[in-house]
Motif scaffolding. Structure first.
Motif, short mmCIF file in Angstrom:
data_model
loop_
_atom_site.label_atom_id
_atom_site.label_comp_id
_atom_site.label_asym_id
_atom_site.label_seq_id
_atom_site.Cartn_x
_atom_site.Cartn_y
_atom_site.Cartn_z
N ALA A 31 41.62 6.60 68.70
CA ALA A 31 40.80 6.56 69.93
C ALA A 31 41.68 6.35 71.15
CB ALA A 31 39.75 5.46 69.83
N LEU A 32 42.67 5.48 71.03
CA LEU A 32 43.58 5.23 72.16
C LEU A 32 44.46 6.45 72.42
CD1 LEU A 32 44.59 1.53 71.43
CD2 LEU A 32 43.00 2.36 73.18
N ILE B 216 48.70 8.39 76.78
CA ILE B 216 49.01 7.41 75.73
C ILE B 216 49.32 8.18 74.45
CG2 ILE B 216 48.15 5.51 74.33
CD1 ILE B 216 46.57 4.57 76.73
N SER B 217 50.53 7.99 73.97
CA SER B 217 50.97 8.68 72.76
C SER B 217 50.57 7.87 71.52
CB SER B 217 52.49 8.84 72.79
OG SER B 217 53.11 7.56 72.73
N GLY B 218 50.87 8.41 70.36
CA GLY B 218 50.60 7.70 69.11
C GLY B 218 51.38 6.40 69.03
N ASP B 219 52.67 6.45 69.42
CA ASP B 219 53.48 5.23 69.43
C ASP B 219 52.96 4.24 70.46
OD1 ASP B 219 55.15 6.14 67.44
OD2 ASP B 219 56.67 6.92 68.83
N GLY B 220 52.53 4.77 71.61
CA GLY B 220 51.98 3.91 72.65
C GLY B 220 50.71 3.22 72.19
N ALA B 221 49.85 3.95 71.47
CA ALA B 221 48.60 3.38 70.95
C ALA B 221 48.91 2.26 69.96
CB ALA B 221 47.75 4.46 70.29
N ARG B 222 49.86 2.48 69.09
CA ARG B 222 50.23 1.43 68.11
C ARG B 222 50.85 0.22 68.81
NH1 ARG B 222 50.89 6.14 65.44
NH2 ARG B 222 53.07 6.45 65.95
#
Length: 160
Positions: free
Chosen positions: A92-93, A99-105
């Motif tokens: 969702a983020l 916002i990337s996948g790494d950013g979301a995590r």
């Protein structure tokens, strides 16, 4: 002089022993289940209180470690508090532009860190005035545990 045991006496004692042992195992299993139910209810009450705390912490706190989290982007997309972030998933983020996948995590890790820090400070305060689901569940689990323990030990709980 001691009387000798008959075979029927020995079988009767063996049956009594087996019944007592089975009752003991049932009591231990029930006690373990009651303890688990009380622990689960206490955890639920703590998480309810933690949610109240996290609802008060603005999303800007995620960036207090200068991690480069784009809090304005999060706020612009409806994530105003740390609780909002905790309720979101990484996919969702990731759907938020910028916002990337790494950013979301990284965002979720920062929110979990804050939640873990706050959880240590959460105290349960039970009172007759607190009618929340968490407090009611905990009181009910403790009450059920006490009632079952009293019944299994043969005590009367007229006050319950």
């Amino acid at each position: 002089m001691a009387r000798s045991f008959r075979t029927a006496d020995a079988k009767e004692l063996e049956t009594l022993y087996t019944d007592l042992l089975a009752g003991l195992h049932q009591t231990l299993a029930a006690d373990s289940a009651f303890r688990r139910s009380v622990a689960e209810a206490a955890d639920q009450a703590v998480y309810s209180e933690l949610a109240k705390v996290l609802r008060q912490i603005p999303v800007e706190e995620l960036n207090r470690g200068k991690q480069g989290i784009r809090v304005k982007t999060l706020r612009d997309n409806g994530y105003a508090t740390v609780l909002d972030i905790m309720m979101a998933s990484a996919p969702a983020l990731e759907q938020i532009r910028g916002i990337s996948g790494d950013g979301a995590r990284q965002i979720l890790r920062a929110a979990r860190t804050i939640a873990d820090d706050e959880r240590e400070g959460v105290k349960l305060r039970l009172s007759a005035d607190d009618r929340s689901a968490g407090a009611t569940g905990l009181i009910r689990a403790i009450s059920d545990n006490c009632a079952r323990a009293a019944v299994s030990s043969g005590l009367s709980l007229a006050w319950m």
